[in-house]
Enzyme design. Structure first.
Site, short mmCIF file in Angstrom:
data_model
loop_
_atom_site.label_atom_id
_atom_site.label_comp_id
_atom_site.label_asym_id
_atom_site.label_seq_id
_atom_site.Cartn_x
_atom_site.Cartn_y
_atom_site.Cartn_z
N ASP A 124 0.83 -1.21 0.00
CA ASP A 124 0.00 0.00 0.00
C ASP A 124 0.86 1.26 0.00
O ASP A 124 0.60 2.20 -0.74
CB ASP A 124 -0.98 0.00 1.19
CG ASP A 124 -0.31 -0.27 2.55
OD1 ASP A 124 0.93 -0.48 2.59
OD2 ASP A 124 -1.01 -0.26 3.56
N ASP A 177 6.77 3.90 3.39
CA ASP A 177 6.90 4.97 4.38
C ASP A 177 8.39 5.06 4.74
O ASP A 177 9.16 5.69 4.04
CB ASP A 177 6.00 4.61 5.56
CG ASP A 177 5.91 5.68 6.62
OD1 ASP A 177 5.97 6.86 6.27
OD2 ASP A 177 5.80 5.34 7.81
N LYS A 237 6.05 7.91 0.39
CA LYS A 237 6.33 9.05 1.28
C LYS A 237 7.84 9.20 1.36
O LYS A 237 8.44 8.79 2.36
CB LYS A 237 5.82 8.75 2.69
CG LYS A 237 4.39 9.09 3.00
CD LYS A 237 4.19 8.93 4.51
CE LYS A 237 2.77 8.63 4.90
NZ LYS A 237 2.65 8.25 6.32
N PHE A 289 -0.33 11.15 7.76
CA PHE A 289 -0.87 9.83 8.05
C PHE A 289 -2.23 9.70 7.38
O PHE A 289 -3.15 10.45 7.67
CB PHE A 289 -0.97 9.57 9.55
CG PHE A 289 -1.30 8.14 9.85
CD1 PHE A 289 -0.29 7.19 9.84
CD2 PHE A 289 -2.60 7.75 10.09
CE1 PHE A 289 -0.59 5.84 10.08
CE2 PHE A 289 -2.91 6.41 10.33
CZ PHE A 289 -1.90 5.46 10.32
N VAL A 290 -2.34 8.78 6.44
CA VAL A 290 -3.57 8.65 5.65
C VAL A 290 -4.24 7.31 5.90
O VAL A 290 -3.59 6.34 6.29
CB VAL A 290 -3.28 8.83 4.15
CG1 VAL A 290 -2.89 10.27 3.82
CG2 VAL A 290 -2.18 7.87 3.67
N ASP A 333 -4.99 1.54 7.17
CA ASP A 333 -5.77 1.56 8.40
C ASP A 333 -5.19 2.50 9.45
O ASP A 333 -4.03 2.89 9.38
CB ASP A 333 -5.78 0.15 9.02
CG ASP A 333 -4.41 -0.23 9.58
OD1 ASP A 333 -3.43 -0.23 8.82
OD2 ASP A 333 -4.32 -0.51 10.81
N ARG A 375 -10.05 0.74 6.62
CA ARG A 375 -9.49 0.12 5.42
C ARG A 375 -10.47 0.09 4.26
O ARG A 375 -10.08 0.08 3.10
CB ARG A 375 -9.08 -1.34 5.70
CG ARG A 375 -7.87 -1.50 6.60
CD ARG A 375 -7.35 -2.94 6.48
NE ARG A 375 -6.50 -3.35 7.58
CZ ARG A 375 -5.19 -3.13 7.66
NH1 ARG A 375 -4.58 -2.49 6.69
NH2 ARG A 375 -4.50 -3.55 8.69
P1 IMP Z 1 7.29 1.24 6.45
O1 IMP Z 1 7.82 -0.12 6.85
O2 IMP Z 1 7.68 2.31 7.43
O3 IMP Z 1 7.62 1.62 5.03
O4 IMP Z 1 5.75 1.18 6.62
C1 IMP Z 1 4.97 0.50 5.75
C2 IMP Z 1 3.69 0.07 6.42
O5 IMP Z 1 3.27 0.96 7.47
C3 IMP Z 1 2.63 0.09 5.37
O6 IMP Z 1 2.50 -1.16 4.74
C4 IMP Z 1 1.40 0.50 6.17
O7 IMP Z 1 0.75 -0.65 6.67
C5 IMP Z 1 1.92 1.32 7.34
N1 IMP Z 1 1.80 2.78 7.08
C6 IMP Z 1 2.78 3.66 6.78
N2 IMP Z 1 2.31 4.90 6.59
C7 IMP Z 1 0.99 4.83 6.78
C8 IMP Z 1 -0.10 5.79 6.72
O8 IMP Z 1 0.06 6.98 6.42
N3 IMP Z 1 -1.33 5.30 6.99
C9 IMP Z 1 -1.58 4.00 7.31
N4 IMP Z 1 -0.62 3.06 7.36
C10 IMP Z 1 0.66 3.47 7.11
MG MG Z 2 -1.00 -0.98 8.36
#
Ligand code: IMP
Ligand code: MG
Length: 179
Positions: A98, A101, A129, A152-153, A159, A165
């Site tokens: 999705d 981040d 992001k 944060f979306v 979710d 979701r």
């Molecule tokens: P990362 O490991 O920090 O890249 O985070 C990835 C996971 O964190 C994604 O698969 C999402 O489940 C969750 N996540 C990151 N940013 C957001 C947001 O803005 N809204 C909701 N879930 C997020």
């Molecule tokens: Mg999540």
């Protein structure tokens, strides 16, 4: 539900348009190649399912379950909860998530899949992001739907504590709900 959303960032129509653009790009890149899509659940379920239905070349489909978030803060600990059912040897793999981040989830899933014999492992995310990316070894997604600010979306698979979701669009929650 709608009352919890402060504003819509990406409408359902914009999601659909961008999915069509991504599907066309992926379809042309993978034409004639044996490709397996690995959708990271739960977050990428909506995006992944909509995306594959716009692609008309042959493909295989599997899911992997990963989570690294608790509330609106990255927990920095990733749980990969399910094993792949498909054999990846001799296949091109496209991991679908999705959002990228910090990049930790995508990098961890790619590292998990790489030893399994795929020809290559690429990544596709609906949202990117880049402002949040960690410098140490994080991945750069190969296919990106939308680049967004550090917000944060929720919605369309994303979710907040497992809620929201199912919203058909992407929006920002009222700050009072998570502060
Ligand atoms: P990362 O490991 O920090 O890249 O985070 C990835 C996971 O964190 C994604 O698969 C999402 O489940 C969750 N996540 C990151 N940013 C957001 C947001 O803005 N809204 C909701 N879930 C997020
Ligand atoms: Mg999540």
């Amino acid at each position: 539900m709608e009352a919890d959303i402060e504003r819509i960032v990406i409408t359902a129509e914009e999601l659909d348009q961008q999915n069509r653009r991504l599907a066309a790009e992926i379809e042309s890149d993978y034409t004639g190649k044996p490709v397996t899509f690995v959708i990271i659940s739960n977050g990428a379920l909506m995006f992944g399912c909509d995306l594959v239905r716009l692609i008309s070349i042959p493909l295989h489909l599997d899911t992997i379950s990963a989570s690294s978030y608790i509330g609106a803060e990255s927990s920095n600990r990733l749980t990969i909860r399910s094993q792949l059912k498909l054999e990846l040897t001799g296949r091109h793999v496209l991991v679908v998530d999705d959002i990228c981040d910090t990049g930790f989830t995508l990098a961890s899933v790619v590292n998990e899949l790489k030893p399994l014999g795929a020809i290559d492992v690429k990544t596709c995310v609906l949202l990117n992001k880049p402002a949040r990316r960690r410098r140490d070894g994080a991945v750069t997604p190969d296919y990106v739907g939308f680049t967004i600010d550090d917000l944060f979306v929720v919605g369309y698979g994303l979710d907040y504590n497992e809620s929201y979701r199912h919203l058909p669009y992407i929006g920002v929650l009222r700050p009072t709900l998570y502060s």
